[in-house]
Write an enzyme that holds these catalytic residues in place. Structure first.
Site, PDB file in Angstrom:
ATOM      1  N   LYS A 167      41.290  38.880  40.902  1.00 25.65           N
ATOM      2  CA  LYS A 167      41.776  38.874  39.520  1.00 25.65           C
ATOM      3  C   LYS A 167      42.927  37.897  39.309  1.00 25.65           C
ATOM      4  O   LYS A 167      42.938  37.119  38.350  1.00 25.65           O
ATOM      5  CB  LYS A 167      42.248  40.279  39.122  1.00 25.65           C
ATOM      6  CG  LYS A 167      41.177  41.311  39.040  1.00 25.65           C
ATOM      7  CD  LYS A 167      41.712  42.635  38.511  1.00 25.65           C
ATOM      8  CE  LYS A 167      42.689  43.303  39.461  1.00 25.65           C
ATOM      9  NZ  LYS A 167      42.072  43.776  40.706  1.00 25.65           N
ATOM     10  N   THR A 168      43.908  37.953  40.198  1.00 28.97           N
ATOM     11  CA  THR A 168      45.105  37.131  40.005  1.00 28.97           C
ATOM     12  C   THR A 168      44.777  35.648  40.099  1.00 28.97           C
ATOM     13  O   THR A 168      45.198  34.856  39.249  1.00 28.97           O
ATOM     14  CB  THR A 168      46.179  37.507  41.036  1.00 28.97           C
ATOM     15  OG1 THR A 168      46.550  38.875  40.850  1.00 28.97           O
ATOM     16  CG2 THR A 168      47.412  36.633  40.889  1.00 28.97           C
ATOM     17  N   GLU A 211      45.414  39.596  33.206  1.00 29.16           N
ATOM     18  CA  GLU A 211      44.760  40.294  34.307  1.00 29.16           C
ATOM     19  C   GLU A 211      44.602  41.757  33.919  1.00 29.16           C
ATOM     20  O   GLU A 211      45.561  42.393  33.478  1.00 29.16           O
ATOM     21  CB  GLU A 211      45.600  40.150  35.572  1.00 29.16           C
ATOM     22  CG  GLU A 211      44.993  40.772  36.795  1.00 29.16           C
ATOM     23  CD  GLU A 211      45.800  40.490  38.055  1.00 29.16           C
ATOM     24  OE1 GLU A 211      45.736  41.305  38.995  1.00 29.16           O
ATOM     25  OE2 GLU A 211      46.504  39.453  38.102  1.00 29.16           O
TER      26      GLU A 211
END
Length: 513
Positions: A167-168, A211
């Protein structure tokens, strides 16, 4: 009626403001000139950044922190921008109980008092927290972190990146593309990136890149113009009892997004989710975005990219590993959905150096390369160590340092995760030459499984010939100077506090004759 987050000038108070997700939200609100207060038991460069913007931060979580609400507050002249939010959600059988954080209705004296702040909590704050209890007694409106994120997302043309892993990095890549394209995005992510000097950025453009976390079920609140799902696995057994529950959470997110971008290399995404736009590293997958004839190099990746059968161009990445190429394909898909030229997308990704704690080079001393990585799930550890093995090809390229061994230093994170994936943890260190394991980082979780680091190390020993157990941080610091040698890639793995010892270990080699 559901309670609205109020952006008109009413103050916000964050309990645990220094957390990576909480601080990003606080930063955006502070940049909007809203009154920001908060508490955290640890000072850091993140809390200092917020203080520099005018936030008042208390170093203890106690009831007296709310004394400031008795003082007159100056209010801005902005018009209210309330966003209606359901604070308790149960869709498709998804549980969203937030680990003891009960979102309370406005009651009594707090209901109409403009002086009382809106209190923001994360799942880490329990109902026994004294500061939280004081907020309840005062009648403050209390929101979960995800409620505030959901409210902000509704104010923008938002891109929300979800998934168990990646995600990051994926959200950072998308944000980088929008920056290079001149779209001036607002950014909220779960890691720090040098390109915008932190985990958040306030832009003036119409887009937000955020996110979106599934760990506590709050992903079901997020409604974005474009959603991304990188993959789906069980990673938080403290909240979910089965993979099926995780899938249900992602299905709600899918339904809440106008357009969904998904990776069909993940079997669960392929079989359980129906993305509008697909991407894959397999050229025969039939995905909308694929790569062919990929060159995985010691210093990056070169990949020809195809869009629905048409050749877009070649992509160069500084990042290592198949997982990062997959993340880049997700970012390309989003950029193209926004109408951006591939040349702009490729330039942005070629310049992207990654987020901190994602295979982050911390230094090189005595020909030992020190790397910090957030990997804490077996799948993440495998991917990270595979990337480290690629980095070892520097020996072939005759670059410095001349790497010969991978030394993995791992701190398990949470008893529940360690217990649930014990067998996977035992077998995920294949690409490491030496493994050092320290005690499990509890993250405040009780040990209900009678498990400890020694048991994990013993099981790893059944599959790996060189495993050392060092119970404490001091033990690890004492062991490494004896073990590390020129030509080592020392990679620190985990989501806890293991990375805090890296400067001390490097300092040993800086001061040694």
């Amino acid at each position: 009626m559901p309670i609205s987050v109020d952006f008109s000038g009413r103050p916000f108070h964050f309990i645990g403001i220094g957390g990576i997700g909480m601080s990003a939200l606080a930063y955006i609100l502070a940049k909007r000139k809203l009154p920001i207060y908060g508490s955290d038991i640890q000072r850091s460069h993140i809390t200092q950044r917020l203080q520099d913007l005018g936030a008042e931060i208390f170093c203890h979580q106690q009831a007296s922190n709310f004394e400031y609400v008795k003082q007159p507050q100056e209010r801005g002249n902005k018009q209210p921008i309330g966003v209606e939010l359901e604070l308790s959600v149960a869709q498709n059988g998804v549980k969203t109980a937030l680990a003891g954080v009960k979102v309370e209705s406005l009651k009594g004296k707090g209901q109409n008092s403009p002086k009382l702040p809106q209190v923001i909590c994360s799942t880490a704050i329990s109902s026994g927290n004294l500061e939280y209890q004081a907020a309840q007694e005062l009648g403050c409106p209390i929101f979960h972190r995800s409620d505030l994120l959901a409210a902000l997302i509704q104010e923008y043309q938002s891109i929300a990146v979800a998934g168990t892993h990646g995600k990051t990095t994926t959200s950072s890549m998308i944000a980088m593309i929008l920056l290079v394209a001149g779209l001036d995005p607002t950014i909220l992510i779960g890691g720090e990136v040098n390109a915008w000097e932190g985990n958040a950025r306030m832009g003036q453009g119409p887009y937000m890149v955020a996110e979106a976390d599934e760990s506590d079920g709050s992903l079901v609140k997020i409604k974005a113009q474009i959603g991304v799902i990188t993959n789906i696995e069980l990673d938080h057994p403290d909240h979910y009892e089965s993979l099926e529950q995780v899938i249900n959470t992602f299905k709600v997110f899918e339904n809440n997004c106008q357009t969904l971008v998904g990776c069909i290399d993940c079997e669960t995404v392929r079989e359980q989710i129906q993305p509008s736009i697909t991407y894959s590293l397999n050229p025969d997958s039939g995905a909308d975005y694929i790569v062919k004839d990929v060159e995985y190099r010691a210093n990056g990746i070169l990949a020809p990219v195809w869009e629905r059968g048409n050749f877009l161009g070649k992509l160069e990445l500084k990042l290592l590993g198949q997982h990062n190429l997959s993340n880049a394909l997700a970012a390309i898909a989003v950029g193209r959905q926004l109408g951006l030229e591939f040349s702009i997308i490729a330039k942005a990704l070629a310049d992207f150096e990654g987020a901190k704690r994602r295979f982050e080079h911390r230094g090189c001393f005595n020909d030992i390369l020190f790397v910090d990585d957030y990997a804490h799930h077996p799948s993440e550890i495998r991917a990270t160590l595979a990337a480290a093995r690629l980095r070892m090809q520097d020996s072939i390229l005759n670059t410095q340092p001349h790497l010969q061994r991978i030394v993995a230093i791992f701190q398990p994170h949470r008893y529940s995760r360690t217990h649930a994936f014990l067998q996977d943890f035992a077998q995920c260190f294949t690409d490491a030459d030496v493994v050092i394991l320290t005690e499990i980082y509890s993250a405040g979780e009780p040990n209900s499984w009678d498990i400890d680091g020694q048991k994990v190390a013993d099981l790893i020993g059944h599959y790996h010939p060189q495993i050392l157990y060092q119970p404490s941080m001091n033990d690890v610091k004492g062991c490494l100077p004896q073990l590390l040698q020129p030509g080592d890639l020392a990679i620190f793995l985990g989501a806890g506090n293991l990375n805090k010892i890296i400067p001390e270990v490097m300092a040993f080699y800086q001061t040694s004759p």
